[in-house]
Design a protein around this motif. Structure first.
Motif, PDB file in Angstrom:
ATOM      1  N   GLU A   1      42.837   9.465  -1.954  1.00 21.04           N
ATOM      2  CA  GLU A   1      41.930  10.465  -2.495  1.00 21.04           C
ATOM      3  C   GLU A   1      40.837   9.797  -3.334  1.00 21.04           C
ATOM      4  O   GLU A   1      41.097   8.936  -4.154  1.00 21.04           O
ATOM      5  CB  GLU A   1      42.732  11.449  -3.364  1.00 21.04           C
ATOM      6  N   GLY A   2      39.584  10.189  -3.062  1.00 21.57           N
ATOM      7  CA  GLY A   2      38.447   9.639  -3.786  1.00 21.57           C
ATOM      8  C   GLY A   2      37.812   8.434  -3.121  1.00 21.57           C
ATOM      9  O   GLY A   2      36.686   8.074  -3.421  1.00 21.57           O
ATOM     10  N   GLU A   3      38.525   7.784  -2.183  1.00 16.94           N
ATOM     11  CA  GLU A   3      37.990   6.621  -1.491  1.00 16.94           C
ATOM     12  C   GLU A   3      37.085   7.044  -0.327  1.00 16.94           C
ATOM     13  O   GLU A   3      37.228   8.126   0.225  1.00 16.94           O
ATOM     14  CB  GLU A   3      39.115   5.742  -0.936  1.00 16.94           C
ATOM     15  N   ALA A   4      36.164   6.140   0.013  1.00 17.95           N
ATOM     16  CA  ALA A   4      35.276   6.351   1.151  1.00 17.95           C
ATOM     17  C   ALA A   4      35.384   5.144   2.074  1.00 17.95           C
ATOM     18  O   ALA A   4      35.518   4.013   1.615  1.00 17.95           O
ATOM     19  CB  ALA A   4      33.843   6.536   0.683  1.00 17.95           C
ATOM     20  N   VAL A   5      35.350   5.382   3.394  1.00 14.77           N
ATOM     21  CA  VAL A   5      35.417   4.304   4.368  1.00 14.77           C
ATOM     22  C   VAL A   5      34.326   4.493   5.426  1.00 14.77           C
ATOM     23  O   VAL A   5      33.877   5.608   5.679  1.00 14.77           O
ATOM     24  CB  VAL A   5      36.806   4.219   5.058  1.00 14.77           C
ATOM     25  N   ASP A   6      33.921   3.382   6.024  1.00 11.11           N
ATOM     26  CA  ASP A   6      32.907   3.440   7.077  1.00 11.11           C
ATOM     27  C   ASP A   6      33.372   2.734   8.353  1.00 11.11           C
ATOM     28  O   ASP A   6      32.571   2.302   9.165  1.00 11.11           O
ATOM     29  CB  ASP A   6      31.588   2.853   6.590  1.00 11.11           C
ATOM     30  N   SER A   7      34.700   2.621   8.516  1.00 14.43           N
ATOM     31  CA  SER A   7      35.264   2.024   9.724  1.00 14.43           C
ATOM     32  C   SER A   7      36.675   2.576   9.944  1.00 14.43           C
ATOM     33  O   SER A   7      37.253   3.187   9.052  1.00 14.43           O
ATOM     34  CB  SER A   7      35.314   0.497   9.599  1.00 14.43           C
TER      35      SER A   7
ATOM     36  N   VAL B   1      36.660  -0.906  13.922  1.00 15.22           N
ATOM     37  CA  VAL B   1      35.449  -0.373  14.537  1.00 15.22           C
ATOM     38  C   VAL B   1      34.607   0.277  13.442  1.00 15.22           C
ATOM     39  O   VAL B   1      35.098   1.123  12.688  1.00 15.22           O
ATOM     40  CB  VAL B   1      35.789   0.668  15.629  1.00 15.22           C
ATOM     41  N   ALA B   2      33.330  -0.120  13.350  1.00  9.59           N
ATOM     42  CA  ALA B   2      32.418   0.450  12.351  1.00  9.59           C
ATOM     43  C   ALA B   2      31.990   1.853  12.779  1.00  9.59           C
ATOM     44  O   ALA B   2      31.762   2.122  13.958  1.00  9.59           O
ATOM     45  CB  ALA B   2      31.198  -0.445  12.193  1.00  9.59           C
ATOM     46  N   LEU B   3      31.890   2.730  11.807  1.00 10.09           N
ATOM     47  CA  LEU B   3      31.408   4.093  12.035  1.00 10.09           C
ATOM     48  C   LEU B   3      29.939   4.179  11.627  1.00 10.09           C
ATOM     49  O   LEU B   3      29.522   3.514  10.681  1.00 10.09           O
ATOM     50  CB  LEU B   3      32.221   5.090  11.204  1.00 10.09           C
ATOM     51  N   PRO B   4      29.155   5.032  12.284  1.00 15.60           N
ATOM     52  CA  PRO B   4      27.751   5.199  11.891  1.00 15.60           C
ATOM     53  C   PRO B   4      27.591   6.146  10.691  1.00 15.60           C
ATOM     54  O   PRO B   4      26.490   6.578  10.386  1.00 15.60           O
ATOM     55  CB  PRO B   4      27.102   5.776  13.151  1.00 15.60           C
ATOM     56  N   PHE B   5      28.679   6.453  10.023  1.00 10.92           N
ATOM     57  CA  PHE B   5      28.678   7.343   8.866  1.00 10.92           C
ATOM     58  C   PHE B   5      29.825   6.937   7.952  1.00 10.92           C
ATOM     59  O   PHE B   5      30.636   6.079   8.291  1.00 10.92           O
ATOM     60  CB  PHE B   5      28.821   8.813   9.295  1.00 10.92           C
ATOM     61  N   THR B   6      29.912   7.572   6.806  1.00 14.25           N
ATOM     62  CA  THR B   6      30.983   7.296   5.849  1.00 14.25           C
ATOM     63  C   THR B   6      31.866   8.529   5.712  1.00 14.25           C
ATOM     64  O   THR B   6      31.365   9.650   5.647  1.00 14.25           O
ATOM     65  CB  THR B   6      30.397   6.919   4.474  1.00 14.25           C
TER      66      THR B   6
END
Length: 186
Positions: A156-162, A170-175
């Protein structure tokens, strides 16, 4: 077989309304309602199996919990029942249903050109329904063939972009950010 047997013909029903009969051959088979219903039934059975049987990464978790089921899971894997939604036979069923819907839609378009008034409105509604189902099936087939599956682990509270896939990160084009999480027990 005469030429009349190869062409669609019309039969009068008890109510006096003409009903189109499909011709023979592959187009006749694929355009028949019976063939489409058999495909839908097979897809329902496959979806049921894909729901109740462990799929993908769940197989390893299942075997950790029930080691004596290894032989059974091996057979299910050989039959393609542990990856149902990406199995070749499931994609083939989707493609066959799409072909059947395409032939039926083509017939409906031809019929819409022949009729008018209220009957044309009903035929256009049928065409719209068939095209909608074709778009859904196209998404399913494209997702099964070229889609990527993976997992994200974060708090909770964390953000990821993959995300973690079978082939690596795999990288995501969003977070993606997990704003809130709570476990509810029933």
């Amino acid at each position: 077989m005469t030429l009349d047997d190869q062409q669609p013909s019309t039969n009068s029903t008890a109510g006096g309304v003409a009903q189109e009969r499909t011709g023979g051959g592959i187009a006749g088979l694929f355009g028949s309602l019976r063939f489409a219903l058999v495909l839908v039934f097979l897809l329902v059975v496959a979806c049921f199996l894909g729901t109740v049987l462990p799929q993908g990464a769940q197989v390893a978790q299942y075997l950790e919990k029930y080691p004596d089921a290894a032989r059974r899971m091996e057979w299910l894997t050989r039959l393609g029942l542990t990856q149902v939604f990406s199995a070749w036979w499931f994609v083939l069923l989707l493609a066959l249903l799409a072909a059947s819907l395409s032939i039926c839609t083509g017939r409906r378009v031809a019929k819409a050109a022949r009729v008018g008034g209220l009957a044309r409105g009903r035929v256009l509604g049928s065409i719209l329904t068939h095209v909608s189902m074709l778009l859904i099936l196209a998404g399913g087939v494209l997702g099964a063939l070229w889609g990527q599956r993976g997992s994200i682990s974060f708090r909770e509270g964390e953000a990821v972009d993959s995300f973690q896939a079978q082939r690596g990160t795999v990288a995501l084009p969003f977070t993606v950010r997990l704003a809130d999480f709570e476990v509810e027990w029933y």
